[in-house]
Design a protein around this motif. Structure first.
Motif, PDB file in Angstrom:
ATOM      1  N   LEU B  48       0.776  -1.239   0.092  1.00 53.93           N
ATOM      2  CA  LEU B  48       0.057   0.103   0.091  1.00 53.93           C
ATOM      3  C   LEU B  48       0.909   1.169  -0.013  1.00 53.93           C
ATOM      4  O   LEU B  48       0.433   2.079  -0.488  1.00 53.93           O
ATOM      5  N   ASN B 137      -1.235  -6.999  -1.127  1.00 50.98           N
ATOM      6  CA  ASN B 137      -2.516  -5.838  -0.509  1.00 50.98           C
ATOM      7  C   ASN B 137      -3.018  -6.572   0.710  1.00 50.98           C
ATOM      8  O   ASN B 137      -4.110  -6.042   1.175  1.00 50.98           O
ATOM      9  N   GLY B 138      -2.675  -7.446   1.184  1.00 46.64           N
ATOM     10  CA  GLY B 138      -2.934  -7.915   2.692  1.00 46.64           C
ATOM     11  C   GLY B 138      -1.740  -8.502   3.494  1.00 46.64           C
ATOM     12  O   GLY B 138      -1.196  -9.431   3.032  1.00 46.64           O
ATOM     13  N   LYS B 197     -14.288  -7.459  -2.988  1.00 46.33           N
ATOM     14  CA  LYS B 197     -13.104  -7.514  -2.315  1.00 46.33           C
ATOM     15  C   LYS B 197     -13.332  -8.154  -1.100  1.00 46.33           C
ATOM     16  O   LYS B 197     -14.686  -8.078  -0.129  1.00 46.33           O
ATOM     17  N   GLY B 199     -12.866  -7.422   2.213  1.00 49.52           N
ATOM     18  CA  GLY B 199     -13.323  -6.595   3.239  1.00 49.52           C
ATOM     19  C   GLY B 199     -14.738  -6.300   3.200  1.00 49.52           C
ATOM     20  O   GLY B 199     -15.503  -6.042   4.232  1.00 49.52           O
ATOM     21  N   GLU B 200     -15.426  -6.436   1.934  1.00 49.47           N
ATOM     22  CA  GLU B 200     -16.869  -6.386   1.701  1.00 49.47           C
ATOM     23  C   GLU B 200     -17.796  -7.089   2.327  1.00 49.47           C
ATOM     24  O   GLU B 200     -18.955  -6.998   2.971  1.00 49.47           O
ATOM     25  N   THR B 241      -6.868  -8.335   4.985  1.00 46.67           N
ATOM     26  CA  THR B 241      -6.934  -8.371   3.637  1.00 46.67           C
ATOM     27  C   THR B 241      -7.891  -7.640   2.837  1.00 46.67           C
ATOM     28  O   THR B 241      -8.634  -8.079   1.894  1.00 46.67           O
ATOM     29  N   GLU B 242      -8.491  -6.693   3.405  1.00 44.58           N
ATOM     30  CA  GLU B 242      -9.992  -5.998   2.797  1.00 44.58           C
ATOM     31  C   GLU B 242      -9.819  -5.685   1.506  1.00 44.58           C
ATOM     32  O   GLU B 242     -10.752  -5.380   0.910  1.00 44.58           O
ATOM     33  N   ASN B 243      -8.556  -5.321   0.963  1.00 44.41           N
ATOM     34  CA  ASN B 243      -8.488  -4.358  -0.454  1.00 44.41           C
ATOM     35  C   ASN B 243      -8.010  -5.815  -1.404  1.00 44.41           C
ATOM     36  O   ASN B 243      -7.896  -5.264  -2.567  1.00 44.41           O
ATOM     37  N   ASN B 244      -7.905  -6.964  -0.785  1.00 39.26           N
ATOM     38  CA  ASN B 244      -7.601  -8.179  -1.682  1.00 39.26           C
ATOM     39  C   ASN B 244      -8.681  -8.677  -2.201  1.00 39.26           C
ATOM     40  O   ASN B 244      -9.845  -8.674  -1.819  1.00 39.26           O
ATOM     41  N   GLU B 245      -8.526  -8.977  -3.580  1.00 42.03           N
ATOM     42  CA  GLU B 245      -9.404  -9.780  -4.297  1.00 42.03           C
ATOM     43  C   GLU B 245      -9.195 -11.286  -4.150  1.00 42.03           C
ATOM     44  O   GLU B 245      -8.012 -11.615  -4.494  1.00 42.03           O
TER      45      GLU B 245
END
Lengths: 297, 297
Positions: B48, B137-138, B197, B199-200, B241-245
């Motif tokens: 990030l 990203n996590g 993602k 986090g959703e 890992t909220e921003n991870n796909e």
């Protein structure tokens, strides 16, 4: 016969274009721009093998309601509330035809004092691609049944024949609405979650299994229906509208509100009353509600 | 310590770049083009708030396996079969570290004659964006536990500290694999179906409900685990890992085969053995299998 159509979404436009071939149709859209476009260009229908345009009149003038011999209410279930006062003001002797999904519009209908009220259930696949054009990508029936009064008041419509746009009358409005509810409760959320056209639900073996599982869960609630017959009807509709994107898929794609509450939400309420657990239906409901929420955020 | 890494997907590249800061790392990709690119450019990690590049060696020469002091196997579970012979040929005294999801790799491991075998479970979010670049990203742990032999054989790795890339050792490999299986069985298919993602799943109240329902259904199968603790771990990983796909969302988007069979398929087999009904898990499995099938068609 003079026919007024309230609402110029995919169903309003579809009805206007076909009925406009034979009848004196007036469309009542919500916005000036669409009214102007319809008056200028007419309404165009694209089917798999042809395209035709019908000239119809569009107006926002509510005084015109009372010049009609039939009013078709083709707005979405959740827009009914906005036009409730308009409907109440329509003269009581003018027959009304309601085309909403689900059953929640029956509450409104019950409060009306009109002599003839008909409810309908549409099996067409229709996709509005701009303000005056609809792709008619699934040829189906429109089922009609009297809610109150005589259905013969609209016999010119019932006696008119058009190959791609047929009406069939039934005695029991509850049954046709219920069947449509089941159709919508299966096809709409699954296609919207899986992002597929209607036909894919019965072509993809994994999706077909989900389709069956969800169906078997929901049909428990409705012992009055012949499970096998309703299942076959839903499969037939999937096949007839195989190239259609369901309205719910379209709504999710365009981040619009869906009809999930009127359809699956209604079923879940019924299940709660009857104390029946519907885990799959619950999950499907949550997926659509969550997707809706994302769109709104 | 000389470390060989088999597989240069997101996890292989992630490990190579971090471990390459401290150790003598050799990557074994599958294809010539990627080998050349890695040798030319090194491996780049984007986090990030920073970007760094580590020079590591890449080769396709399998004779190099036996020059390593540790071999990390970072290919996907369904690619293990293709390299089974290579692994069998690695000298028995070289420790092996397996990083696959699910539990189906344990069968292969059981047939090996190596003295030290370690299994790992990764909680990092990593997305490969080209042949030499990964977005990290996590930030999570890598949990390690001995499957056979002494985990101290790799003590240089265990004693090495890096803020964004930490190892933690455990005694019971079954427990860490099982917890990772549960993490994957919830996060992977739901994110892939809902196209969100990680986090959703915990931010959207409707998705969170589905998350809980699915979790409660699956956890029944594993009375040996503390349900509350595992649930909190999964939620923590979603947050970290909220921003991870998830890899499954990525696989579905790119129309690749997913790891659904090794993860959810495994759980469904277990449920069948134990004669437990898992309707939600079944539906989630079918949705992913059907989406995979669409991609393949």
């Amino acid at each position: 016969m003079r026919i007024g159509i309230l609402g110029a979404g995919s169903i309003g436009l579809l009805f206007a274009s076909y009925l406009g071939k034979q009848f004196d149709v007036t469309l009542f859209p919500r916005r000036h721009e669409q009214m102007d476009l319809i008056n200028e260009k007419g309404v165009t229908i694209e089917t798999l093998d042809s395209t035709f345009t019908t000239r119809v009149r569009a107006t926002l003038d509510k005084n015109e309601f009372n010049k009609q011999e039939l009013i078709i209410i083709a707005v979405k279930q959740y827009h009914l509330e906005n036009i409730q006062a308009d409907i109440t003001n329509i003269h009581n002797e003018i027959p009304l035809l309601f085309l909403q999904n689900g059953k929640s519009h029956l509450k409104l209908i019950n409060h009306l004092e009109h002599e003839s009220i008909i409810v309908g259930s549409i099996e067409h696949g229709a996709l509005k691609i701009n303000e005056t054009t609809v792709v008619h990508n699934g040829i189906g029936l429109t089922k009609l049944a009297p809610y109150r009064g005589e259905i013969n008041r609209i016999s010119p419509l019932l006696n008119w024949h058009c190959e791609y746009f047929q009406f069939k009358t039934y005695l029991d409005y509850k049954e046709i609405l219920l069947k449509k509810l089941l159709v919508n409760a299966i096809i709409n959320p699954l296609t919207a979650i899986l992002k597929v056209k209607n036909g894919e639900l019965i072509k993809n073996t994994f999706f077909m299994q989900i389709f069956h599982d969800l169906y078997n869960e929901i049909i428990q609630l409705f012992p009055e229906l012949d499970s096998k017959i309703v299942l076959n009807e839903i499969i037939r509709i999937c096949r007839n509208t195989e190239n259609n994107e369901s309205s719910m898929l379209k709504d999710i794609t365009l981040q619009r509100k869906t009809e999930i509450d009127a359809i699956v939400g209604y079923i879940l309420e019924l299940a709660k009353e009857k104390n029946v657990q519907l885990p799959l239906t619950n999950m499907v409901y949550g997926m659509i509600k969550g997707m809706e929420k994302r769109g709104i955020e």
